[in-house]
Design an enzyme around this catalytic site. Structure first.
Site, short mmCIF file in Angstrom:
data_model
loop_
_atom_site.label_atom_id
_atom_site.label_comp_id
_atom_site.label_asym_id
_atom_site.label_seq_id
_atom_site.Cartn_x
_atom_site.Cartn_y
_atom_site.Cartn_z
N LYS A 157 -18.79 -25.99 2.37
CA LYS A 157 -18.88 -24.61 1.91
C LYS A 157 -19.11 -23.70 3.12
O LYS A 157 -19.77 -24.12 4.09
CB LYS A 157 -20.05 -24.51 0.93
CG LYS A 157 -20.20 -23.18 0.19
CD LYS A 157 -21.34 -23.28 -0.83
CE LYS A 157 -21.55 -22.02 -1.63
NZ LYS A 157 -22.58 -22.20 -2.68
N SER B 246 -21.49 -21.05 -7.32
CA SER B 246 -20.83 -20.36 -6.25
C SER B 246 -20.03 -21.28 -5.32
O SER B 246 -19.25 -20.79 -4.50
CB SER B 246 -21.86 -19.60 -5.40
OG SER B 246 -22.78 -20.51 -4.82
N SER C 245 -25.31 -23.93 -8.41
CA SER C 245 -24.08 -23.56 -7.72
C SER C 245 -23.18 -24.72 -7.33
O SER C 245 -22.02 -24.50 -6.99
CB SER C 245 -24.40 -22.74 -6.46
OG SER C 245 -24.57 -21.39 -6.81
#
Lengths: 509, 568
Positions: free
Chosen positions: A76, A170, A194
């Site tokens: 990420k 996310s 997330s």
């Protein structure tokens, strides 16, 4: 690629049935074929990938391979990588190349993993749809598999989709990257769900380990006291392989635990009949889709039939999770984000006639509305006159939520079984009808509790909805119970025979 | 160990030049996204109000002798002393702490607040603070906590300072110090209470280049460990506060926990000052910030007291504000941004577990997830230190040195030397005091060395004292001998005195000859002596002494003159 897992790939590599370069190229090709999904924000150039692949190849030739040698992994975009853009999908950090590397990235690289790129996300991990990114939203790869109006147009760069399913967030980019086959595993971050949320929508295993087991050093924080690096893989076994490679104390993160981490393998002889599973009644909330409820019930039944004891339990403070999370999150955000002033790094714009103007302009242009809103709220909660009413109260409720877990686990319950999300992956058009705050509250409803209590939780896909999207459930256990938690998850995975997304037709084009 | 020090694992920023910002005004204002509160104040403020005016009245106005009267006003002063901890690396990072390095060369990524970096507590800093707290008789809190204190400032990169203000390492304690009046020779022992000692980070430095309209930021100091020592409002004047700081500084230097170099900013003092009429409640306080010498502490506080009295006498009111001291014109000046506008929005530091202090390893739980520091009672040797007050008491009780001299001897680090001279070298206590407190200290000052680096050996010094105590050399010759010894160390005192002709004139014949000369040349003075003006004796003595170049005992000369005149 559909059936390619970390475990399988390691086996093939060891037997020299496939070379690391071939594997990297397979993933790279898939990445090129699916760029429209917008899950990757920075690709490592293939020359560099080949260089690492050749090193891995040497290890296999010498027979001295490491835990992840040659395995393509994505991170990420909130994990720092030295001299590689790390932006948190924010204008604030678009020009930012960290001068150091996060511990998670370092450990993966040390284990021989090949880092293929940085994945898209909600700006600074604030969101649950991966739609609030300065790079634009992430598209769920499962859109390919469905008989949807837009299926063809995803492959066609010229036209845009009328509607499509989101990846969740996310860490939506990380989940989409694994689901699409651009890598075999990916790291996200999990502050309120997330990692588990997008894993659930993309039909993957999403693990949030016990707080303190994985180092946060170099992971750009959202809420320090809840952030945990998340692991996204296709299977439970892969999840354990990745966890073993990165878990343990880090001298640079004082909140990691001291005890030496003991690597484990999934126990495929795990005796389900000796397991007590709790079903928290407070998780049966309005808005839970009948499909998810049905899966939840069916899974509980399956466990019971296999001899496990399944009992309804109560976690009376769970209903306060979201409000409590909101206050604590905003407070830490207000504090953590004070450093983004454009002085030492990041976006600097506006008048340099005064410090205040410079700060104000840089922060105004650098952050989106969601980030600015949380900063404002957090500073309000932390004011001297509000501190007790908001921050302190939220901390007390957090303790009560944590105590709920303790009470349940000390009453003889080994694990909790809950949904991960209310539904299967929502459509973009539906999701964008409400603001980030409303959607986060809906999306994180089952996942934040584990972050509050610091307990491990894993989301795993077990079935498909009527429209063909993945449906997942969540297992939670006591602190540091990852070994047993994943063994139970593995047992459920074996029962479910969930079919992973098959995009191999793309390669035949 | 959770709280291990980072050694090589960390990357360092090494910026060739300071971070440049075009014309950044320094200010404490928040950016426009940050709502600010109208209420502020630190925990110190609250603590201050705990002490009733009545209790304080017992202490006030004791400086009457040394200070001009303040027209019936009483002044109350409390101090916050920021002492940089003497440690090779910073409080939470592995960056160095050396003073005077090129800008931004001692900055780790954490110090520059790069996202994703985390604090790692430096155990050495904790041990230094605990040692200091123990020496000051504080209660060590077994558990202390770190908070973030927020405000935007260009030289504080994270936008917050990590501090223990709300849950300090140590509380209570007191310090007995010697009050020294700067205008009279008055000295006396006093005692001040301490409220707390906390660990916190230092900030960086902003350098404002007004000519070119730019501000430069140097982060070398950012993150250096500080001990903030907070006192009760127990002081009454600038001299009083300055005396305390001098003594505190000596203690920290003795302990080795701070180098005490105020000129380099190793110790900086904020003074909270208020005035009130006896019997009235305490007045509103102002805070005079960043005083970096004992002289400035004295001047700033006295100036602020005067200013407040003048404002109040003219019917004005004192505002709760932060002021700075302009050493050039000796005035305190209101800082542009008033402290009362700031709400520090404290937040528990989420990246640091509570700090647990264990006195030895045996009490550390085997599965501790907290930060902990163990104090090795033996081995560090700090119990064996003899602190300044103990040294003064020894000098006074054992050797009869008066307080006014023991203060000077101890401050210059001459206690050990004194003890050895008297105990091992049979030096006379009075002669030793006399030589050390004047000639020897100015000799060391001239040589720019401290007591441990003296070029004169203890044997040579003892020899000199013996000669002096036998009256064979005058005090004015001492510095000549010391200087010679430092140049040609192989020479003995005797040789030098011989060569330089510094021996006291012991022959009465020579003295009498000089007396005759003086009396003959000054018949008028002899007449007035005969008429009863006894003070003429001193005039004669001085003149005789001049002829003898100071190498005779004044009292001896005087008695010879008296004999002579009485026979006239």
């Amino acid at each position: 690629m559909k059936s390619m897992t970390v475990k399988k790939a390691l086996g093939l590599l060891r037997k020299h049935d496939i070379s690391p370069i071939e594997l990297v190229d397979m993933c790279h090709r898939r990445l090129k074929e699916t760029t429209n999904l917008n899950y990757m924000v920075h690709n490592i150039p293939s020359q560099l990938l080949h260089k690492h692949a050749r090193i891995a190849e040497q290890s296999y030739v010498k027979g001295s391979s490491k835990a992840l040698d040659g395995i393509p992994v994505a991170f990420k975009d909130n994990f720092c990588m030295r001299n590689i853009p790390t932006t948190c999908a924010s204008r604030m950090l678009l020009n930012y190349k960290p001068p150091y590397t996060a511990t998670m990235v370092e450990k993966v690289a040390q284990a021989g993993g090949i880092i293929v790129g940085k994945t898209n996300m909600d700006e600074f991990a604030m969101g649950s749809g991966s739609v609030d990114s300065c790079y634009g939203p992430v598209v769920n790869p499962w859109n390919f598999a469905l008989n949807l109006q837009g299926q063809e147009s995803i492959l066609d760069e010229e036209s845009s989709l009328s509607d499509w399913f989101i990846s969740g967030g996310s860490s939506g980019g990380s989940a989409a990257a694994v689901a699409a086959g651009a890598c075999l595993a990916a790291f996200g971050s999990d502050t309120g769900g997330s990692t588990r949320n997008p894993a659930s929508y993309c039909g993957l295993v999403g693990l949030k380990a016990t707080y303190g087991l994985l180092s946060r050093h170099g992971m750009i924080p959202l809420v320090n006291s809840m952030d945990v690096p998340g692991i996204v893989t296709k299977t439970v076994e892969d999840s354990a392989i990745l966890l073993n490679a990165v878990a343990g104390h880090d001298v640079r993160d004082s909140t990691t635990v001291q005890e030496k981490y003991a690597p484990f393998e999934i126990d495929d002889t795990f005796d389900v009949s000796k397991v007590y599973v709790g079903i928290p009644r407070e998780f049966h909330t309005p808005g839970l889709s009948p499909e998810v409820l049905k899966l939840w019930k069916a899974t509980a039944d399956a466990l019971e039939q296999a001899g496990a004891k399944v009992a309804e339990v109560s976690m009376p403070h769970a209903k306060h999770c979201l409000n409590c999370y909101h206050v604590l999150c905003c407070c830490e955000v207000a504090s953590n984000f004070s450093r983004y002033t454009g002085i030492e790094f990041g976006l600097r714009c506006g008048s340099e006639e005064s410090t205040e103007d410079l700060y104000a302009e840089s922060r105004h242009h650098g952050f989106n509305d969601v980030v600015r809103g949380r900063i404002l709220a957090g500073n309000f909660f932390l004011l001297r006159r509000n501190f007790d009413r908001f921050f302190l109260k939220a901390q007390r409720i957090r303790r009560l939520i944590s105590n709920d877990f303790k009470a349940v686990f000390s009453s003889g319950i080994h694990f909790l079984l809950t949904p991960t999300t209310l539904t299967d992956a929502p459509s973009f058009s539906w999701f964008s009808q409400k603001d980030n705050r409303t959607r986060s509250a809906e999306q994180d409803i089952f996942t934040t509790a584990a972050n509050m209590a610091g307990t491990p939780a894993v989301s795993l896909p077990l079935s498909n909805s009527q429209r063909g999207l993945p449906l997942s459930l969540q297992l939670m256990g006591p602190h540091f119970s990852e070994s047993r938690l994943l063994s139970l998850a593995y047992w459920l995975e074996q029962q479910a025979h969930f079919q992973h997304l098959d995009l191999d037709f793309l390669d035949r084009k | 160990m959770a709280a291990s020090t980072i050694k090589n694992a960390e990357l360092f920023l090494n910026l060739a030049s300071p971070l440049r910002l075009k014309h950044i005004r320094s200010s404490l204002s928040n950016s426009k996204y940050i709502s600010v509160c109208s209420v502020c104040g630190s925990i110190h403020q609250r603590n201050f109000s705990k002490y009733s005016s009545a209790k304080l009245n017992q202490r006030v106005n004791i400086d009457k002798g040394g200070k001009p009267s303040h027209k019936g006003w009483h002044s109350i002063i409390g101090l916050e002393i920021h002492a940089q901890i003497k440690s090779a690396s910073k409080l939470f990072s592995g960056a160095g702490t050396q003073f005077g390095m090129s800008p931004n060369t001692q900055v780790s990524l954490f110090d520059a607040a790069f996202p994703g970096t985390l604090p790692v507590l430096n155990q050495k800093c904790v041990q230094a603070a605990v040692r200091t707290a123990q020496a000051l008789g504080c209660h060590i809190n077994q558990v202390s906590k770190f908070d973030r204190k927020h405000y935007f400032y260009a030289d504080m990169p994270a936008g917050y300072q990590i501090t223990q203000q709300r849950h300090p390492l140590a509380v209570g304690g007191s310090l007995t110090y010697v009050f020294q009046c700067s205008t009279t020779s008055r000295v006396e022992r006093r005692s001040a209470r301490l409220l707390q000692i906390q660990l916190e980070q230092d900030s960086g430095k902003s350098l404002h280049d007004l000519e070119n309209g730019i501000s430069l930021i140097d982060l070398n100091r950012a993150g250096v460990g500080l001990m903030e020592i907070v006192t009760a409002p127990d002081f009454t004047s600038g001299d009083d506060a300055a005396s305390f700081v001098k003594d505190l500084r000596d203690i920290l230097v003795t302990l080795g926990t701070c180098d005490g170099r105020m000129a380099e900013g190793s110790m900086r003092v904020d003074a909270n000052v208020s005035v009130h009429r006896p019997g009235d409640p305490l007045g509103t306080r102002t805070e005079v910030k960043n005083l970096n010498s004992t002289k400035n502490i004295r001047l700033a506080i006295d100036n602020e007291i005067e200013r407040q009295i003048e404002v109040l006498e003219n019917g004005g009111i004192i505002e709760n504000e932060t002021r700075s001291f302009d050493a050039e014109d000796g005035q305190t000046i209101a800082m542009r941004d008033k402290e009362k506008l700031l709400d520090y929005r404290f937040l528990p530091e989420p990246n640091l577990p509570p700090l647990v202090i264990h006195l030895d390893d045996s009490t550390v739980p085997s599965e501790s997830s907290s930060l902990f520091v163990t104090l090795r009672r033996n081995g560090s040797g700090y119990d064996n230190f003899c602190l300044p007050e103990q040294q003064r008491l020894m000098l006074e009780t054992k050797y009869g040195v008066p307080l006014i001299h023991s203060v000077v001897l101890v401050r210059h680090g001459l206690f050990d030397l004194y003890e050895k001279l008297v105990s091992n070298h049979n030096c006379d206590t009075r002669a030793t005091t006399a030589i050390l407190k004047t000639s020897y200290i100015s000799f060391l000052d001239d040589q720019r060395v401290d007591a441990t680096e003296s070029p004169v050996t203890i044997q040579q010094l003892a020899q000199l004292i013996h000669i002096f105590q036998r009256g064979e050399i005058s005090s004015s010759s001492l510095s000549i001998v010391l200087n010679e010894l430092s140049v040609s160390s192989q020479l003995s005192c005797q040789t030098i005195i011989e060569e330089k002709g510094l021996w006291m004139v012991s022959s009465n014949e020579v003295i009498l000859a000089a007396i005759d000369e003086v009396l003959t040349k000054n018949p008028q003075n002899v007449k007035s002596y005969k008429k009863g003006k006894v003070n003429q004796l001193k005039v004669f003595t001085t003149k005789v002494m001049k002829i003898l170049e100071g190498k005779a005992s004044a009292s001896h000369i005087q008695s010879l003159i008296k004999d002579k005149l009485d026979k006239y």
